[in-house]
Design a protein around this motif. Sequence first.
Motif, PDB file in Angstrom:
ATOM      1  N   VAL A  20       2.715 -13.193  62.179  1.00  0.00           N
ATOM      2  CA  VAL A  20       2.622 -14.648  62.046  1.00  0.00           C
ATOM      3  C   VAL A  20       1.438 -15.114  61.214  1.00  0.00           C
ATOM      4  O   VAL A  20       1.623 -15.825  60.227  1.00  0.00           O
ATOM      5  N   PRO A  78       7.332 -18.794  55.502  1.00  0.00           N
ATOM      6  CA  PRO A  78       7.935 -18.928  56.835  1.00  0.00           C
ATOM      7  C   PRO A  78       7.520 -17.745  57.700  1.00  0.00           C
ATOM      8  O   PRO A  78       7.528 -16.605  57.248  1.00  0.00           O
ATOM      9  N   VAL A  79       7.121 -18.028  58.942  1.00  0.00           N
ATOM     10  CA  VAL A  79       6.691 -16.941  59.816  1.00  0.00           C
ATOM     11  C   VAL A  79       7.920 -16.215  60.350  1.00  0.00           C
ATOM     12  O   VAL A  79       8.926 -16.849  60.652  1.00  0.00           O
ATOM     13  N   PRO A  80       7.879 -14.894  60.462  1.00  0.00           N
ATOM     14  CA  PRO A  80       9.073 -14.144  60.875  1.00  0.00           C
ATOM     15  C   PRO A  80       9.309 -14.173  62.377  1.00  0.00           C
ATOM     16  O   PRO A  80       9.378 -13.144  63.017  1.00  0.00           O
ATOM     17  N   ASN A 103       1.423 -14.915  57.367  1.00  0.00           N
ATOM     18  CA  ASN A 103       2.379 -15.796  56.703  1.00  0.00           C
ATOM     19  C   ASN A 103       1.955 -17.254  56.763  1.00  0.00           C
ATOM     20  O   ASN A 103       2.235 -18.017  55.839  1.00  0.00           O
TER      21      ASN A 103
END
Lengths: 376, 600
Positions: free
Chosen positions: A352, A361-363, A355
């Motif tokens: 997180v 966009p955070v995974p 990013n």
Amino acid sequence: MLEALKPYKEKLPKKILAELDEKLEKISSQTRQKKIIEAVYEQYNNAKVEAGESVGLVSAESIGEPGTQMTLNTFHFAGVSEMNVTVGLPRIIEILDGRVNPKTPMMEIYLNKPFNKGEDIKKLALAIKETKLVDVTKEFQVNIVESVIEIVLDKEKMKELAITDNTVIKGLTKNLKGFAIKHKGNVIMLKYRGKEEAINEIYKAKEAIKTVFVKGIKGIKQVLPVKRGEEFIIVTAGSNFKDILELEEVDETRTVTNNIDEVGSVLGIEAARQTIINEVNKVIENQGLNVDSRHVMLVADTMCVAGELKGITRYGVVNEKASVLARASFETPIKHIINAALVGEVDYLTSVVENVMLNQPVPVGTGLPGLVTKIK
Amino acid sequence: MTDVYVNGRFTGTVEDGREFVNNARSERRRGNLTDNANLYYNELSDEVFVECGRGRARRPLIVVKDGQSSLTEQQIKQLEKNEIGWNDLVKQGTIEYLDAAEEENTLVAFFDHELTPEHTHLEIMPLTMLGLTTALVPYGNFNQSTRLNAGSKNQKQALGFYAANFSLRMDMDVNLLQYSQKPIVNTIMHEISDYDKHPAGQNIVVAIMSYEGYNMEDAIILNRGSVDRGLGRSTYFRPAIAEELRYAGGLVDEVCVPDKEVKGYKAERDYRFLEEDGIISPESAVAEGDVIIGKTSPPRFLSSLDEYNLAAATRRESSVAMRHGEEGIVDFVLITENEEGNKLIQVRIRDQRIPEIGDKFTSRHGQKGVVGLIVNEEDMPFSSSGIKPDIIFSPHGIPSRMTISHLIELVGGKVGALAGRYINGTTFDAENIDDLRKELVSLGFAENCTETLFNGHTGEMFTARIFVGNMYYMKLKHMVANKIHSRARGPIQLLTRQPTEGRAKEGGLRLGEMEKDTFVAHGASLLLKERFDSDKTIVPVCEECGLIAIHDEFKNKSYCPICGDNVEITNIEMSYAFKLMLDEFKSLGIYTKLQLKYKY
């Protein structure tokens, strides 16, 4: 196993399967059995955490937020003065940091059958307690002219603790070098054997012998026999898990310590994990807060996955993070960046913080799924 | 032998500490020793402490001798005739100031009739235990001390008639309450402090009831009719200041209407109020962005000589304009000189503030609240005699706070308003409440101060009788007009390209670390990205070396400063903060190589 359960052998956990197996036996109808199993399977799937759920962050917040309401400082142990326990936020921090030496180590010693009835429990407790020379002496005298230290023993206390003169002398010979030991009545005389005029040495020795170990188990500073339910147990301040478990009177299956590192080295990492969970839950309950135990379990798991105890600090769990940027955004950024630059570390931007830094966009959640087709 | 300490330092010994202290005190009362000194004898440690340093809190008490107050009938008569004053009493040793230490050696009686031979002092008045503003709270002895504290703190923030010469003053950031009144229910401190010369509130009618939920959580309801008639109106003054500064090389600022060639010239419209001398004309209504004082300054950097010659041509615009979101009317223009002899221009801007939703009001009992709704007069509840309350105060504010004085003031205010007199509400020394209630009955109202009210919308009678009375209300200096803030677009910081911070800079409200966590916890990944888009940039990246490339707008071509033209260059979106970090790494000699790949 029931015929109807067989297709679910791989789909449901063992515990649920066993319970179903037992309960469904009473139901004869095959179709009803099937219906129940299907309903259970659905419920089980509903209860599972969805892919992409940020469990770690939710755990952190779920433990962290009630943490703000916790009291600071220690409480005194009910009944006994001088015996206090670290509770509240300091204890939580201590556990999660994975400290090797907790501030107030404690043990609860359960005893085997004949000993847990309460007879002679005081004697047993005192036998466990670490006794130092200073505990059984009335006074120390230094005779400078003759270079002699005189130790006046407290016979009453020795009787109480079942210590003979010989044990004291044994302890002294083991720990003291350069003195000749003479024993006369309740006085032990230590004659300095080295060069003359070594007053400093003698005074130093006088202080040193005060802490000479005489009897008991090292590290057990206080003992307190307590009635727990039907039986008697011994609560101790100070902990020495290994040596206590070796005693024949001790029930090694139930005896516990709050020193997680000790549990880890004596019983193994799984036991340490369970101790973390128990200890954190103890604090949370004690403070009248309500945190789901699974959050604590997740934290305990991350601390123990490596096979050894790792605290949630920059030296422990955080140090294990794959991403340079994530490590740097925690503590000591310069150290991490310099080391990464030296070895040419690659950050694959898989979690997180990195990013967020890059404005990608955070995974997690909606950011997790991707397209299979390549767009050109 | 007794040790003596003067101002905490050992100075010597005396034979008998108690006798020494007693002698020194009587000398002080005779005037042979300064009345700034206080002596304290500690019996337990047999030590004498003499204190005469500054910074000790001291309070006055009447000296008692042999169970008799030293304040004589004769002195009282002289006081009444104004022949002697307070300072004479202090000089005569009738009144002395004690500090905290000396009070330990005393026995103080509250009233004359309590005096015994053991007493050493007598209180002048119970009110002396309170400070100035706390003494202004009427019926304060019916309250918790915390409420008195809150009450006096609130009063300090009240708008009022702060100075009679306000029209000549150039105060920064001041408010002036219009139509300020002296309170009906007052205390002796109002008289002592000449409160009627600088009042800070208004006497209004208050009903204690709920109203459509708009007075929840300490909010109050205002009557629009009352507001239209001038309730809680205030004027806000703010000055604009400009100075003709002198710079090195004989250059000087100039107050004028800036020339169009000046660097940083605003829109022509912004200068429209300026007179020929570059200063705004009085009584012009200005709003955001309007220039108040036109000014030009010499250029900032004068390094090369050629520029020096052109200096006059490239002057800089440095006018004083209205700040973002502010408006008002130019009230007063002052042209003068400062200490250095530079021309100084001060312009005072006045802005009328009519109460609006969100403005803060308070009674004198720590019962502050914010306006939740302004109701049209016809919708306000009314009594059979046609009385409509100015303010509706929520009953839920009373039980938990236990401000009984608030209720008593309502009764007292009602009696005072009906009987046409002032009510003495001095703490510990007030008019009896039972008498006030009896008087209220004789004036034709219910003994418990309640009235039957009717619903303003429907005209129906309320089942419950409503507590209605008069009380002194104050408008506090916290007004929404000074605090309201919003931003959609706006200024950004030069270094990070992130929005500025704070209302004054029209800044954004930060979505911080913990707020970010809530997005992550919800799995709202793309929303989170969008929130942090405030500083997003598109950066050309060389795929060969992974460094930031250059885009040439003229040739519409990108190239890498290291690898040249013949490399793949891709535009990548990232936060400017990250680009900045990459640059900082580069300056440290750390080669941060970006490896590009398709995400999906």
